[in-house]
Scaffold this motif. Sequence first.
Motif, mmCIF file in Angstrom:
data_model
loop_
_atom_site.group_PDB
_atom_site.id
_atom_site.type_symbol
_atom_site.label_atom_id
_atom_site.label_comp_id
_atom_site.label_asym_id
_atom_site.label_seq_id
_atom_site.Cartn_x
_atom_site.Cartn_y
_atom_site.Cartn_z
ATOM 1 N N VAL A 5 -0.699 -7.330 -12.238
ATOM 2 C CA VAL A 5 -1.487 -8.161 -13.142
ATOM 3 C C VAL A 5 -2.948 -7.871 -12.906
ATOM 4 O O VAL A 5 -3.346 -7.446 -11.828
ATOM 5 C CB VAL A 5 -1.232 -9.672 -12.915
ATOM 6 N N THR A 6 -3.745 -8.063 -13.920
ATOM 7 C CA THR A 6 -5.183 -7.987 -13.737
ATOM 8 C C THR A 6 -5.664 -9.403 -13.505
ATOM 9 O O THR A 6 -5.432 -10.279 -14.331
ATOM 10 C CB THR A 6 -5.868 -7.372 -14.960
ATOM 11 N N ALA A 7 -6.294 -9.633 -12.392
ATOM 12 C CA ALA A 7 -6.683 -10.995 -12.033
ATOM 13 C C ALA A 7 -8.194 -11.094 -11.882
ATOM 14 O O ALA A 7 -8.822 -10.216 -11.317
ATOM 15 C CB ALA A 7 -6.010 -11.397 -10.727
ATOM 16 N N ASP A 15 -7.809 -10.439 2.579
ATOM 17 C CA ASP A 15 -6.529 -10.670 1.929
ATOM 18 C C ASP A 15 -6.246 -9.636 0.841
ATOM 19 O O ASP A 15 -5.262 -9.757 0.124
ATOM 20 C CB ASP A 15 -6.491 -12.054 1.270
ATOM 21 N N VAL A 16 -7.111 -8.647 0.686
ATOM 22 C CA VAL A 16 -6.971 -7.662 -0.388
ATOM 23 C C VAL A 16 -6.822 -6.267 0.209
ATOM 24 O O VAL A 16 -7.709 -5.782 0.902
ATOM 25 C CB VAL A 16 -8.178 -7.698 -1.353
ATOM 26 N N ASP A 69 -5.313 -1.761 -7.052
ATOM 27 C CA ASP A 69 -5.471 -0.342 -7.341
ATOM 28 C C ASP A 69 -6.964 -0.033 -7.444
ATOM 29 O O ASP A 69 -7.681 -0.654 -8.226
ATOM 30 C CB ASP A 69 -4.765 0.008 -8.652
ATOM 31 N N ALA A 70 -7.441 0.924 -6.646
ATOM 32 C CA ALA A 70 -8.862 1.257 -6.625
ATOM 33 C C ALA A 70 -9.338 1.859 -7.945
ATOM 34 O O ALA A 70 -10.513 1.747 -8.280
ATOM 35 C CB ALA A 70 -9.165 2.228 -5.484
ATOM 36 N N ASP A 71 -8.439 2.495 -8.692
ATOM 37 C CA ASP A 71 -8.842 3.148 -9.932
ATOM 38 C C ASP A 71 -8.966 2.194 -11.108
ATOM 39 O O ASP A 71 -9.953 2.220 -11.832
ATOM 40 C CB ASP A 71 -7.857 4.268 -10.297
ATOM 41 N N ASP A 72 -7.964 1.359 -11.328
ATOM 42 C CA ASP A 72 -7.988 0.525 -12.528
ATOM 43 C C ASP A 72 -8.109 -0.971 -12.254
ATOM 44 O O ASP A 72 -8.192 -1.763 -13.180
ATOM 45 C CB ASP A 72 -6.769 0.798 -13.414
ATOM 46 N N GLY A 73 -8.123 -1.376 -10.993
ATOM 47 C CA GLY A 73 -8.324 -2.776 -10.647
ATOM 48 C C GLY A 73 -7.105 -3.666 -10.820
ATOM 49 O O GLY A 73 -7.184 -4.863 -10.559
ATOM 50 N N GLN A 74 -5.971 -3.104 -11.228
ATOM 51 C CA GLN A 74 -4.769 -3.927 -11.359
ATOM 52 C C GLN A 74 -4.391 -4.466 -9.989
ATOM 53 O O GLN A 74 -4.556 -3.788 -8.977
ATOM 54 C CB GLN A 74 -3.616 -3.129 -11.937
#
Length: 106
Positions: A5-7, A15-16, A69-74
């Motif tokens: 999900v995109t949050a 925590d990430v 995800d470092a590329d798309d932020g998902q």
Amino acid sequence: MPNWVTANHHARPDDVVIIHHITDRRGRRKFLAALGGRAICVSRNPMTCAARALLAEGRDPTMPIIFRDADDGQEEKTTLAEAAQCQLPDLGSVVRLRGPSSEGNA
């Protein structure tokens, strides 16, 4: 496994887990998992590998964790225990990155 999900929320940096796409020396696509700027593992299954490494460090299995995800932020939200149990077939070997020993040159 939970869905990506995109949050747009504010998570604590510890925590990430950030997942970076990399290519190994043989040209195979792998992923580097990092927490708070510290590399945890390189794997074709970074969520499972990173979760298992964090559990081995003594983290609470019920700890909520976000894989980004470092590329798309998902992002995927789960717990360490859930992520450690994810199994994907035929993913090859896992390499854990170890930091400097706290006991000197052990």
